[in-house]
Design an enzyme around this catalytic site. Structure first.
Site, mmCIF file in Angstrom:
data_model
loop_
_atom_site.group_PDB
_atom_site.id
_atom_site.type_symbol
_atom_site.label_atom_id
_atom_site.label_comp_id
_atom_site.label_asym_id
_atom_site.label_seq_id
_atom_site.Cartn_x
_atom_site.Cartn_y
_atom_site.Cartn_z
ATOM 1 N N GLY A 241 0.822 -1.218 0.000
ATOM 2 C CA GLY A 241 0.000 0.000 0.000
ATOM 3 C C GLY A 241 0.850 1.260 0.000
ATOM 4 C CG ASP B 2 0.465 5.117 4.888
ATOM 5 O OD1 ASP B 2 0.393 5.864 3.885
ATOM 6 O OD2 ASP B 2 -0.188 5.317 5.929
ATOM 7 C CG ASP C 229 -6.397 -12.291 4.034
ATOM 8 O OD1 ASP C 229 -6.516 -12.111 2.805
ATOM 9 O OD2 ASP C 229 -7.120 -11.702 4.877
ATOM 10 C CG LEU D 189 1.607 0.082 7.952
ATOM 11 C CD1 LEU D 189 2.528 0.753 6.942
ATOM 12 C CD2 LEU D 189 1.295 1.058 9.070
ATOM 13 C CB ALA E 169 -6.670 -1.295 7.042
ATOM 14 C CB THR F 6 -7.589 6.561 11.025
ATOM 15 O OG1 THR F 6 -8.252 7.587 10.280
ATOM 16 C CG2 THR F 6 -8.650 5.603 11.543
ATOM 17 C CD GLU G 250 -13.020 8.986 8.336
ATOM 18 O OE1 GLU G 250 -14.089 8.415 8.586
ATOM 19 O OE2 GLU G 250 -12.963 10.092 7.782
ATOM 20 C CE1 TYR H 156 -10.040 2.604 7.517
ATOM 21 C CE2 TYR H 156 -10.619 4.821 8.216
ATOM 22 C CZ TYR H 156 -9.662 3.869 7.901
ATOM 23 O OH TYR H 156 -8.321 4.209 7.965
ATOM 24 C CE LYS I 203 -7.817 1.442 10.106
ATOM 25 N NZ LYS I 203 -6.406 1.040 10.076
ATOM 26 C CG HIS J 47 -0.658 9.972 5.669
ATOM 27 N ND1 HIS J 47 -1.370 9.752 6.833
ATOM 28 C CD2 HIS J 47 -0.299 8.754 5.223
ATOM 29 C CE1 HIS J 47 -1.425 8.470 7.087
ATOM 30 N NE2 HIS J 47 -0.789 7.836 6.117
ATOM 31 N NE ARG K 168 -4.540 8.922 0.126
ATOM 32 C CZ ARG K 168 -5.109 8.372 1.197
ATOM 33 N NH1 ARG K 168 -4.996 7.079 1.419
ATOM 34 N NH2 ARG K 168 -5.755 9.115 2.067
HETATM 35 P P1 NAP Z 1 -3.706 1.433 1.291
HETATM 36 O O1 NAP Z 1 -2.834 2.112 0.269
HETATM 37 O O2 NAP Z 1 -5.127 1.172 0.972
HETATM 38 O O3 NAP Z 1 -2.987 0.042 1.651
HETATM 39 C C1 NAP Z 1 -3.657 -0.948 2.372
HETATM 40 C C2 NAP Z 1 -2.787 -2.184 2.420
HETATM 41 O O4 NAP Z 1 -3.465 -3.192 3.165
HETATM 42 C C3 NAP Z 1 -2.485 -2.800 1.044
HETATM 43 O O5 NAP Z 1 -1.149 -3.226 1.015
HETATM 44 C C4 NAP Z 1 -3.416 -3.993 1.005
HETATM 45 O O6 NAP Z 1 -2.991 -5.047 0.189
HETATM 46 C C5 NAP Z 1 -3.386 -4.425 2.465
HETATM 47 N N1 NAP Z 1 -4.503 -5.298 2.810
HETATM 48 C C6 NAP Z 1 -5.822 -5.006 2.702
HETATM 49 N N2 NAP Z 1 -6.555 -6.035 3.141
HETATM 50 C C7 NAP Z 1 -5.692 -7.006 3.496
HETATM 51 C C8 NAP Z 1 -5.855 -8.312 4.013
HETATM 52 N N3 NAP Z 1 -7.063 -8.843 4.227
HETATM 53 N N4 NAP Z 1 -4.756 -9.045 4.296
HETATM 54 C C9 NAP Z 1 -3.512 -8.534 4.078
HETATM 55 N N5 NAP Z 1 -3.297 -7.294 3.584
HETATM 56 C C10 NAP Z 1 -4.380 -6.536 3.290
HETATM 57 O O7 NAP Z 1 -3.687 2.235 2.657
HETATM 58 P P2 NAP Z 1 -2.638 3.340 3.203
HETATM 59 O O8 NAP Z 1 -3.099 4.686 2.793
HETATM 60 O O9 NAP Z 1 -1.260 2.885 2.907
HETATM 61 O O10 NAP Z 1 -2.912 3.256 4.774
HETATM 62 C C11 NAP Z 1 -2.184 2.360 5.607
HETATM 63 C C12 NAP Z 1 -2.905 2.177 6.915
HETATM 64 O O11 NAP Z 1 -3.023 3.442 7.580
HETATM 65 C C13 NAP Z 1 -4.329 1.653 6.798
HETATM 66 O O12 NAP Z 1 -4.568 0.839 7.933
HETATM 67 C C14 NAP Z 1 -5.201 2.899 6.882
HETATM 68 O O13 NAP Z 1 -6.478 2.568 7.375
HETATM 69 C C15 NAP Z 1 -4.394 3.728 7.863
HETATM 70 N N6 NAP Z 1 -4.510 5.179 7.745
HETATM 71 C C16 NAP Z 1 -4.266 5.778 6.542
HETATM 72 C C17 NAP Z 1 -4.310 7.160 6.451
HETATM 73 C C18 NAP Z 1 -4.037 7.866 5.152
HETATM 74 O O14 NAP Z 1 -4.369 9.056 5.047
HETATM 75 N N7 NAP Z 1 -3.410 7.229 4.188
HETATM 76 C C19 NAP Z 1 -4.602 7.930 7.591
HETATM 77 C C20 NAP Z 1 -4.821 7.273 8.804
HETATM 78 C C21 NAP Z 1 -4.755 5.899 8.869
HETATM 79 P P3 NAP Z 1 -3.399 -5.163 -1.367
HETATM 80 O O15 NAP Z 1 -2.324 -4.403 -2.073
HETATM 81 O O16 NAP Z 1 -3.363 -6.622 -1.588
HETATM 82 O O17 NAP Z 1 -4.745 -4.545 -1.538
HETATM 83 N N1 GDD Z 2 -12.919 9.739 -2.183
HETATM 84 C C1 GDD Z 2 -13.592 10.851 -2.507
HETATM 85 N N2 GDD Z 2 -14.067 10.995 -3.787
HETATM 86 N N3 GDD Z 2 -13.800 11.784 -1.564
HETATM 87 C C2 GDD Z 2 -14.459 12.914 -1.919
HETATM 88 C C3 GDD Z 2 -14.933 13.120 -3.211
HETATM 89 C C4 GDD Z 2 -14.741 12.109 -4.198
HETATM 90 O O1 GDD Z 2 -15.144 12.211 -5.334
HETATM 91 N N4 GDD Z 2 -15.520 14.345 -3.255
HETATM 92 C C5 GDD Z 2 -15.419 14.873 -2.040
HETATM 93 N N5 GDD Z 2 -14.780 14.014 -1.210
HETATM 94 C C6 GDD Z 2 -14.536 14.229 0.217
HETATM 95 C C7 GDD Z 2 -15.033 13.088 1.090
HETATM 96 O O2 GDD Z 2 -16.458 13.185 1.278
HETATM 97 C C8 GDD Z 2 -14.213 13.323 2.351
HETATM 98 O O3 GDD Z 2 -14.860 14.283 3.172
HETATM 99 C C9 GDD Z 2 -12.917 13.938 1.834
HETATM 100 O O4 GDD Z 2 -13.148 14.277 0.459
HETATM 101 C C10 GDD Z 2 -11.714 13.007 1.900
HETATM 102 O O5 GDD Z 2 -12.056 11.769 1.324
HETATM 103 P P1 GDD Z 2 -10.959 10.623 1.035
HETATM 104 O O6 GDD Z 2 -9.833 11.169 0.255
HETATM 105 O O7 GDD Z 2 -11.697 9.459 0.463
HETATM 106 O O8 GDD Z 2 -10.352 10.307 2.471
HETATM 107 P P2 GDD Z 2 -11.045 10.071 3.902
HETATM 108 O O9 GDD Z 2 -10.784 11.297 4.716
HETATM 109 O O10 GDD Z 2 -12.428 9.596 3.780
HETATM 110 O O11 GDD Z 2 -10.201 8.850 4.454
HETATM 111 C C11 GDD Z 2 -8.764 8.814 4.340
HETATM 112 O O12 GDD Z 2 -8.185 9.433 5.458
HETATM 113 C C12 GDD Z 2 -8.423 8.777 6.718
HETATM 114 C C13 GDD Z 2 -7.735 9.601 7.800
HETATM 115 O O13 GDD Z 2 -8.573 10.620 8.203
HETATM 116 C C14 GDD Z 2 -8.344 7.355 4.201
HETATM 117 O O14 GDD Z 2 -6.971 7.312 3.892
HETATM 118 C C15 GDD Z 2 -8.567 6.587 5.487
HETATM 119 O O15 GDD Z 2 -8.001 5.281 5.367
HETATM 120 C C16 GDD Z 2 -7.871 7.355 6.623
HETATM 121 O O16 GDD Z 2 -8.075 6.692 7.848
#
Ligand code: NAP
Ligand code: GDD
Length: 325
Positions: free
Chosen positions: A12, A14, A57, A79, A81, A124, A126, A148, A152, A178, A183
């Site tokens: 993923g 991160d 898994d 990480l 999820a 998170t 969230e 979600y 969490k 982030h 992404r």
């Molecule tokens: P991501 O790009 O969606 O990556 C998710 C990873 O989890 C992928 O490698 C995916 O594998 C793996 N995965 C999903 N289901 C699985 C399963 N059943 N068994 C094993 N692996 C599995 O997410 P990310 O943005 O890197 O985020 C990393 C973590 O931080 C997540 O837990 C997310 O909820 C949390 N988080 C993210 C943010 C953010 O803004 N990015 C903020 C706060 C928290 P595949 O490649 O096979 O799908």
């Molecule tokens: N995805 C998406 N698509 N979001 C949209 C859109 C669209 O077309 N238009 C507006 N948004 C708004 C969503 O309603 C939300 O309020 C905001 O954009 C951010 O959406 P996402 O980028 O999908 O992220 P998220 O905040 O719901 O969740 C991400 O951040 C969390 C941390 O706060 C994910 O990375 C989560 O895994 C992570 O925990």
């Protein structure tokens, strides 16, 4: 002897940045990956020869226990999820199993097999959902607004509980949004920067989005990975908010991204209610004071620079595709 780290979700966004960082720090890096019909190692292609992949898994506790016993890790970063909020409304049970019970399986495996392993849980912002105070800090009560977020919250508290009950070195990073060029395309940041590049290359004429007024505290994924690592280097486990301390709306994100290539977002963005959520998180703004003071963590990439980095990367991708075509 080199320390061993096991990273779940290494394929993923991160996971790829964290694996790079751990390699730079001299770790032996193991990545926990699930079997897919087509491998998706694009984000880690450049380091595949330096890390070892272990198959398993989040649903399968035997594969998790096998991973812990075979790798014998000093540190586990969980990480993996189901990380997309809208999918959690469509698949709430699956999300609960992955995101709620998945971390419990790792904690149980650690407790039974190698209790000195340090554990990081990807918590998170969230969890703050319908926010109880602004800005949000480690003591702000949770009010999740999606399956979600609810899953969490369970993961957060089971991590705290195993720390308090069994003395595990288990920490939660409460990370605010982030982003990066790595992404996933369904998240709003990347959807916008990809959309900008497609429009600029004549591949699309509009970009359909949902709620433009939602606000997020967006940072750079590479900076977040550093925070995760720092948490596990502390003598005592703890929970930390990782954020920039600035909020921006989706509309503002569009404005900056389109103007990077000389376009006005008003001419291309169409609001489509299909992208509204059953319950929205209207605004998130974090207070990273504790992480700055205790971990010495700091962000290196500003919001504006990150948007520019993402737009430039997507522009380059389409340029390359056009050249190759
Ligand atoms: P991501 O790009 O969606 O990556 C998710 C990873 O989890 C992928 O490698 C995916 O594998 C793996 N995965 C999903 N289901 C699985 C399963 N059943 N068994 C094993 N692996 C599995 O997410 P990310 O943005 O890197 O985020 C990393 C973590 O931080 C997540 O837990 C997310 O909820 C949390 N988080 C993210 C943010 C953010 O803004 N990015 C903020 C706060 C928290 P595949 O490649 O096979 O799908
Ligand atoms: N995805 C998406 N698509 N979001 C949209 C859109 C669209 O077309 N238009 C507006 N948004 C708004 C969503 O309603 C939300 O309020 C905001 O954009 C951010 O959406 P996402 O980028 O999908 O992220 P998220 O905040 O719901 O969740 C991400 O951040 C969390 C941390 O706060 C994910 O990375 C989560 O895994 C992570 O925990």
């Amino acid at each position: 002897m080199a320390k061993r780290a096991l990273v779940t979700g290494v394929s993923g966004q991160d996971g790829s940045y964290l694996a790079e960082l751990l390699l730079d720090e001299g770790y032996e890096v193991y990545g926990f990956v699930r079997r897919l019909s087509l491998e998706n190692y694009d984000r880690i292609e450049h380091i595949l020869d330096k890390i070892t992949l272990v198959e398993g898994d989040l649903l399968d506790e035997y594969s998790i226990m096998d991973a812990v016993s075979s790798v014998n890790p000093d540190e586990i970063y969980n990480l993996a999820a189901q990380s997309f909020v809208p999918t959690s409304f469509a698949q709430p049970m699956l999300t609960a199993h992955y995101d709620g019970l998945g971390p419990l399986r790792w904690l149980e495996a650690i407790r039974r097999l190698k209790p000195d392993t340090r554990f990081y849980q990807a918590s998170t912002s969230e969890m703050f959902g319908k926010v109880r105070e602004v800005p949000q800090r480690e003591t702000t009560p949770f009010y999740p607004r999606s399956p979600y977020g609810v899953a969490k919250v369970y993961a957060y508290f089971i991590t705290v509980n195993y720390r308090e009950s069994y003395g595990l070195h288990a920490s939660n990073g409460i990370l605010f949004n982030h982003e990066s060029p790595r992404r996933g395309l369904m998240f709003v940041s990347r959807k916008i920067t990809d959309g900008v590049a497609r429009i600029k290359h004549g591949l699309d004429t509009e970009l359909r989005l949902g709620n433009l007024e939602a606000k997020r505290d967006w940072g750079f994924a590479g900076d977040s990975a550093k925070a995760m690592w720092l948490m596990l280097q502390q003598d005592e486990p703890d929970d930390y908010v990782i954020a920039m301390g600035h909020e921006h709306s989706v509309r503002e994100f569009c404005e900056i991204a389109f103007s990077r290539v000389g376009l006005d977002y008003n001419d291309y963005v169409v609001v489509d209610p299909a992208f509204y959520r059953p319950a929205e998180v209207e605004r998130l703004l974090g207070d990273p004071t504790k992480a700055r003071e205790k971990l010495g963590w700091e962000d290196k990439v500003s919001f504006e620079d990150m948007v520019a980095m993402m737009v430039d990367a997507d522009m380059e991708r389409y340029r390359k595709a056009a050249r190759n075509a």
